[in-house]
Design a protein around this motif. Sequence first.
Motif, PDB file in Angstrom:
ATOM      1  N   ALA A 127       0.506   0.543  -2.034  1.00 11.56           N
ATOM      2  CA  ALA A 127       1.773  -0.188  -1.949  1.00 11.56           C
ATOM      3  C   ALA A 127       2.538   0.275  -0.714  1.00 11.56           C
ATOM      4  CB  ALA A 127       2.614   0.042  -3.200  1.00 11.56           C
ATOM      5  N   PHE A 128       3.209  -0.666  -0.082  1.00 11.06           N
ATOM      6  CA  PHE A 128       4.124  -0.356   1.016  1.00 11.06           C
ATOM      7  C   PHE A 128       5.522  -0.303   0.426  1.00 11.06           C
ATOM      8  CE2 PHE A 128       7.064  -1.745   4.371  1.00 11.06           C
ATOM      9  CZ  PHE A 128       6.796  -0.789   5.339  1.00 11.06           C
ATOM     10  N   ASN A 129       6.230   0.810   0.674  1.00  9.71           N
ATOM     11  CA  ASN A 129       7.527   1.048   0.039  1.00  9.71           C
ATOM     12  C   ASN A 129       8.597   1.340   1.092  1.00  9.71           C
ATOM     13  OD1 ASN A 129       6.228   1.552  -2.822  1.00  9.71           O
ATOM     14  ND2 ASN A 129       5.179   2.930  -1.405  1.00  9.71           N
ATOM     15  N   PHE A 130       9.813   0.946   0.794  1.00  6.83           N
ATOM     16  CA  PHE A 130      10.954   1.358   1.612  1.00  6.83           C
ATOM     17  C   PHE A 130      12.220   1.257   0.767  1.00  6.83           C
ATOM     18  CE2 PHE A 130      10.471  -3.166   2.224  1.00  6.83           C
ATOM     19  CZ  PHE A 130      11.755  -3.677   2.205  1.00  6.83           C
ATOM     20  N   ASP A 131      13.213   2.063   1.136  1.00 11.58           N
ATOM     21  CA  ASP A 131      14.506   2.022   0.463  1.00 11.58           C
ATOM     22  C   ASP A 131      15.401   0.989   1.130  1.00 11.58           C
ATOM     23  OD1 ASP A 131      13.830   4.058  -1.336  1.00 11.58           O
ATOM     24  OD2 ASP A 131      14.411   5.615   0.099  1.00 11.58           O
ATOM     25  N   LEU A 132      16.172   0.286   0.305  1.00 11.12           N
ATOM     26  CA  LEU A 132      17.081  -0.739   0.814  1.00 11.12           C
ATOM     27  C   LEU A 132      18.440  -0.542   0.150  1.00 11.12           C
ATOM     28  CD1 LEU A 132      17.190  -3.245   2.673  1.00 11.12           C
ATOM     29  CD2 LEU A 132      16.593  -4.635   0.678  1.00 11.12           C
ATOM     30  N   ALA A 133      19.448  -0.190   0.957  1.00 12.39           N
ATOM     31  CA  ALA A 133      20.798   0.072   0.444  1.00 12.39           C
ATOM     32  C   ALA A 133      21.694  -1.136   0.687  1.00 12.39           C
ATOM     33  CB  ALA A 133      21.388   1.304   1.111  1.00 12.39           C
ATOM     34  N   ARG A 134      22.641  -1.356  -0.221  1.00 11.56           N
ATOM     35  CA  ARG A 134      23.569  -2.490  -0.137  1.00 11.56           C
ATOM     36  C   ARG A 134      25.008  -1.987  -0.160  1.00 11.56           C
ATOM     37  NH1 ARG A 134      26.969  -4.652  -3.327  1.00 11.56           N
ATOM     38  NH2 ARG A 134      26.319  -3.098  -4.866  1.00 11.56           N
ATOM     39  N   GLU A 170      -7.121  -2.296   3.162  1.00 10.98           N
ATOM     40  CA  GLU A 170      -7.263  -2.402   4.616  1.00 10.98           C
ATOM     41  C   GLU A 170      -5.926  -2.615   5.308  1.00 10.98           C
ATOM     42  OE1 GLU A 170      -8.343  -6.441   2.763  1.00 10.98           O
ATOM     43  OE2 GLU A 170      -8.651  -4.302   2.344  1.00 10.98           O
ATOM     44  N   LEU A 171      -4.974  -3.279   4.635  1.00 10.07           N
ATOM     45  CA  LEU A 171      -3.644  -3.460   5.220  1.00 10.07           C
ATOM     46  C   LEU A 171      -2.831  -2.177   5.109  1.00 10.07           C
ATOM     47  CD1 LEU A 171      -1.457  -5.160   6.505  1.00 10.07           C
ATOM     48  CD2 LEU A 171      -0.908  -6.087   4.234  1.00 10.07           C
ATOM     49  N   ALA A 172      -2.988  -1.437   4.023  1.00 11.89           N
ATOM     50  CA  ALA A 172      -2.251  -0.183   3.853  1.00 11.89           C
ATOM     51  C   ALA A 172      -2.532   0.766   5.013  1.00 11.89           C
ATOM     52  CB  ALA A 172      -2.632   0.469   2.524  1.00 11.89           C
ATOM     53  N   ALA A 173      -3.777   0.821   5.473  1.00  6.89           N
ATOM     54  CA  ALA A 173      -4.117   1.701   6.595  1.00  6.89           C
ATOM     55  C   ALA A 173      -3.419   1.257   7.872  1.00  6.89           C
ATOM     56  CB  ALA A 173      -5.634   1.713   6.790  1.00  6.89           C
TER      57      ALA A 173
END
Length: 277
Positions: free
Chosen positions: A193-200, A245-248
Amino acid sequence: MLKFIKGLRPCVAAAFAAALLPAAPAAAQGDLLVAPTRVILDGSRGTEVVLNNIGAEPATYRISLEIKRMTAAGGLDEIAEADASEAEKAALGMIAFSPRRVTLPPNQPQVIRVGVRVPEGTPPGEYRAHMLFRAVPDAVAATDPAKPASGGVSIALTPIYGITIPVIVRVGDLGADATIGEAWVSTTADGPAFNFDLARTGNRSVYGDIEVTRAGVAEPLLVARGIAVYPEVAERTVSLRVPPELAAKLTGPVRIRYAEDREIGGGTIDEAERVVK
């Protein structure tokens, strides 16, 4: 938001499909197509939602409102009305719709009229409920007529499909912004999984599309449509399942852009360069 209901109420989110496919004007689950997938009311004017049965047999759907509350992980928990906040209860009282039950022949659209009535003196803010379109199963015999009667009781389990869409009422002069935080790739039981934090910040939700690019690569590495942060959370983690393959390819230096929905211009909300680990 899409959901699949089997038996009584268990739900499986369709975030993977939503993240990796281009934005669509309608949400589909089972044989039901719903458009639009998100409704915003300005406090005075109503709108319409169109249902379409894309199956081969007539189908009946029940329409209702429910309360869902976003979590820091980005999920939506269903909240009982007794446990709802005053703002959540107010949303249920503001939103009206008709009809509440429809039977659709194959390929036959049906308009659901959605109205709003904001009581005088309602504080400025964003009020939200989720409209549930739930299939009503046909009544069938519990026993299998092909089998001889044995004197016992058999139970037939019928899958029930449904779609939920947010219905948002905005009262007063509202605004919001968002900031992209740290990003990383993780391994889950369902794959990478590709993860990131998103603040509002602000007094309403933010909603838009994510695009991940890398310098020297012509096409975006990843595009995710319909990423929201609702007012009940100041920050959430966005987690998008991706093929191995995309995660890499997503590790290392990338640029992450969060932009408004293309239907309202696609302007940049925030953009950040991150080194993904």
